[in-house]
Design a protein around this motif. Structure first.
Motif, PDB file in Angstrom:
ATOM      1  N   ASP A  81       0.808  -1.218   0.000  1.00 53.77           N
ATOM      2  CA  ASP A  81       0.000   0.000   0.000  1.00 53.77           C
ATOM      3  C   ASP A  81       0.841   1.267   0.000  1.00 53.77           C
ATOM      4  OD1 ASP A  81      -2.131  -1.681   0.066  1.00 53.77           O
ATOM      5  OD2 ASP A  81      -2.885  -1.068   2.033  1.00 53.77           O
ATOM      6  N   TYR A  82       2.162   1.102  -0.127  1.00 58.16           N
ATOM      7  CA  TYR A  82       3.083   2.243  -0.086  1.00 58.16           C
ATOM      8  C   TYR A  82       4.137   2.101  -1.181  1.00 58.16           C
ATOM      9  CZ  TYR A  82       0.981   2.917   4.504  1.00 58.16           C
ATOM     10  OH  TYR A  82       0.091   3.101   5.520  1.00 58.16           O
ATOM     11  N   ARG A 103      -0.099   4.872  -1.131  1.00 58.67           N
ATOM     12  CA  ARG A 103      -1.015   4.758  -2.257  1.00 58.67           C
ATOM     13  C   ARG A 103      -2.420   5.114  -1.755  1.00 58.67           C
ATOM     14  NH1 ARG A 103       1.547   1.735  -6.353  1.00 58.67           N
ATOM     15  NH2 ARG A 103       3.366   0.517  -5.643  1.00 58.67           N
ATOM     16  N   PRO A 104      -3.412   5.196  -2.657  1.00 67.10           N
ATOM     17  CA  PRO A 104      -4.778   5.511  -2.197  1.00 67.10           C
ATOM     18  C   PRO A 104      -5.289   4.482  -1.193  1.00 67.10           C
ATOM     19  CG  PRO A 104      -4.600   5.815  -4.573  1.00 67.10           C
ATOM     20  CD  PRO A 104      -3.319   5.162  -4.130  1.00 67.10           C
ATOM     21  N   SER A 105      -5.958   4.943  -0.164  1.00 70.86           N
ATOM     22  CA  SER A 105      -6.574   4.103   0.870  1.00 70.86           C
ATOM     23  C   SER A 105      -5.602   3.095   1.473  1.00 70.86           C
ATOM     24  CB  SER A 105      -7.794   3.373   0.289  1.00 70.86           C
ATOM     25  OG  SER A 105      -8.733   4.274  -0.243  1.00 70.86           O
ATOM     26  N   PRO A 106      -4.504   3.562   2.049  1.00 68.93           N
ATOM     27  CA  PRO A 106      -3.520   2.630   2.603  1.00 68.93           C
ATOM     28  C   PRO A 106      -4.021   1.959   3.878  1.00 68.93           C
ATOM     29  CG  PRO A 106      -2.953   4.863   3.210  1.00 68.93           C
ATOM     30  CD  PRO A 106      -4.127   4.971   2.263  1.00 68.93           C
ATOM     31  N   ALA A 138      -1.817  11.604   7.481  1.00 70.78           N
ATOM     32  CA  ALA A 138      -3.065  11.553   8.229  1.00 70.78           C
ATOM     33  C   ALA A 138      -2.889  10.938   9.612  1.00 70.78           C
ATOM     34  CB  ALA A 138      -4.108  10.757   7.448  1.00 70.78           C
ATOM     35  N   GLN A 139      -1.981   9.976   9.745  1.00 72.39           N
ATOM     36  CA  GLN A 139      -1.820   9.318  11.039  1.00 72.39           C
ATOM     37  C   GLN A 139      -0.454   9.634  11.647  1.00 72.39           C
ATOM     38  OE1 GLN A 139      -3.317   5.294  11.505  1.00 72.39           O
ATOM     39  NE2 GLN A 139      -4.427   5.451   9.566  1.00 72.39           N
ATOM     40  N   GLN A 140       0.607   8.982  11.197  1.00 77.27           N
ATOM     41  CA  GLN A 140       1.894   9.266  11.813  1.00 77.27           C
ATOM     42  C   GLN A 140       3.058   8.744  10.983  1.00 77.27           C
ATOM     43  OE1 GLN A 140       3.212   6.810  15.147  1.00 77.27           O
ATOM     44  NE2 GLN A 140       1.282   5.688  15.057  1.00 77.27           N
ATOM     45  N   ALA A 141       4.208   9.356  11.233  1.00 75.38           N
ATOM     46  CA  ALA A 141       5.477   8.900  10.680  1.00 75.38           C
ATOM     47  C   ALA A 141       6.475   8.901  11.822  1.00 75.38           C
ATOM     48  CB  ALA A 141       5.953   9.827   9.554  1.00 75.38           C
ATOM     49  N   SER A 197      -2.280   7.756   5.109  1.00 77.02           N
ATOM     50  CA  SER A 197      -2.029   8.494   3.877  1.00 77.02           C
ATOM     51  C   SER A 197      -0.974   9.571   4.064  1.00 77.02           C
ATOM     52  CB  SER A 197      -3.330   9.123   3.375  1.00 77.02           C
ATOM     53  OG  SER A 197      -3.847  10.008   4.342  1.00 77.02           O
ATOM     54  N   GLY A 198      -0.443  10.057   2.922  1.00 76.53           N
ATOM     55  CA  GLY A 198       0.558  11.110   2.944  1.00 76.53           C
ATOM     56  C   GLY A 198       1.916  10.626   2.497  1.00 76.53           C
ATOM     57  N   CYS A 199       2.944  11.406   2.818  1.00 79.68           N
ATOM     58  CA  CYS A 199       4.309  11.079   2.417  1.00 79.68           C
ATOM     59  C   CYS A 199       5.270  11.568   3.494  1.00 79.68           C
ATOM     60  CB  CYS A 199       4.645  11.739   1.075  1.00 79.68           C
ATOM     61  SG  CYS A 199       6.320  11.378   0.471  1.00 79.68           S
ATOM     62  N   VAL A 200       6.324  10.784   3.732  1.00 80.49           N
ATOM     63  CA  VAL A 200       7.387  11.204   4.638  1.00 80.49           C
ATOM     64  C   VAL A 200       8.719  11.050   3.932  1.00 80.49           C
ATOM     65  CG1 VAL A 200       7.553   8.906   5.700  1.00 80.49           C
ATOM     66  CG2 VAL A 200       8.474  10.895   6.902  1.00 80.49           C
TER      67      VAL A 200
END
Length: 237
Positions: A81-82, A103-106, A138-141, A197-200
Motif C-alpha cells: 500500500d506504499y 497509495r490511495p486508501s492505505p 493523516a496518522q503518523q510517521a 495516507s501522505g508522504c514522509v
C-alpha cells in the motif's frame, strides 16, 4: 404583560441549575470519551510496535530492490500500500532523501529497514537520530530501533508517542532514540515507517554510541516525586 422580579429571579435560578446539571452530567461522558481516544491511540501505538517488532528483515518479493536505497529493505503490515525510493529534489543534506509515500486508501503501515550485527554495541548505550519531513500525513510517521537475540526482539523503541510522532505537513524535524543494547544482543535493526495516507521523507540518519549519562528517550516523563494539586486549585488535566 408585566413580569415580576420574582419570576425573573426564579427563571434565572432555574436556568443556572439546568446549566449546572447539564455540565455535571456531560462532564463524565466527555472525560470518558477523552480516555477512550487516549486508549485507542495507545492501542494503535502498541499494535504498530508489535508489527514492527515482528516484521521480517528480508526484502519483500514484490519490490524491485533497484527502486530502494542501497542497504535498505521494505517492511510493514501492508507494504504493497506504499511506495519507496530516493528523492533527489527533497533532501536536508547530501544529494537525496529516502521517501515512503502512501497509495490511495492505505492500510496498516509501510517502512524501510536495515540490520547489522550487534557485536560492536552490546552492553552500550546508543543513539539513533534522523530528520524527517512530512506532507499530508493523516496518522503518523516515525523512526524506530530494535535489538534481536535468538530470533526474537529483546529491546525496542519508536518515536510514535504522542509527543514525538509526526503528522500533517511539516518541515525538517529531528527525532532521536536513545536505547541500551542488552549484552545478549545479536542483531540491531533500525528504520522509519509511515502509517496512513501522505508522504514522509527521511534524511541524515545517524547511529552512534553515547555516554551512559545521556538520558534514555523511553523515559520521556520524569517520575513524580511528591504529591500535587492537593487543594484542587490547579484545574483539570
Amino acid at each position: 404583560m408585566a413580569v415580576s422580579l420574582s419570576n425573573i429571579i426564579s427563571s434565572g435560578v432555574g436556568g443556572a441549575a439546568v446549566a449546572l446539571i447539564t455540565y455535571l452530567t456531560t462532564r463524565p461522558r466527555m472525560r470518558a470519551e477523552a480516555r477512550k481516544l487516549d486508549a485507542e491511540a495507545e492501542r494503535t501505538r502498541a499494535e504498530t510496535a508489535k508489527l514492527l517488532a515482528e516484521s521480517a528483515t528480508q526484502p519483500t518479493s514484490e519490490f524491485d530492490t533497484a527502486d530502494l536505497p542501497k542497504g535498505w529493505h521494505v517492511t510493514g503490515g501492508r507494504t504493497e500500500d506504499y511506495t519507496y525510493g530516493l528523492d533527489s529534489h527533497v533532501h536536508q543534506s547530501g544529494t537525496a532523501s529516502a521517501f515512503i509515500r502512501a497509495r490511495p486508501s492505505p492500510r496498516d503501515f509501510g517502512g524501510l529497514i536495515q540490520s547489522f550485527q550487534a557485536d560492536n554495541y552490546t552492553g552500550k548505550r546508543v543513539r539513533l537520530s534522523a530528520v524527517m519531513r512530512t506532507k499530508d500525513v493523516a496518522q503518523q510517521a516515525a523512526i524506530w530501533l530494535r535489538v534481536d537475540a535468538r530470533g526474537k526482539y529483546i529491546a525496542f523503541e519508536n518515536t510514535s508517542s504522542e509527543s514525538r510522532r509526526l503528522g500533517g505537513t511539516s518541515g525538517w524535524v529531528r527525532r532521536e532514540i536513545v536505547l541500551d543494547v542488552p549484552p545478549e544482543g545479536e542483531v540491531i535493526l533500525l528504520g522509519a515507517f509511515l502509517m496512513g495516507s501522505g508522504c514522509v521523507w527521511i534524511d541524515s540518519f545517524n547511529f552512534e554510541v553515547v555516554r551512559d549519562d545521556v538520558s534514555l528517550t523511553e523515559l520521556t516523563d520524569a517520575p513524580q516525586t511528591q504529591p500535587v494539586n492537593l487543594d484542587f486549585t490547579q484545574g483539570l488535566n
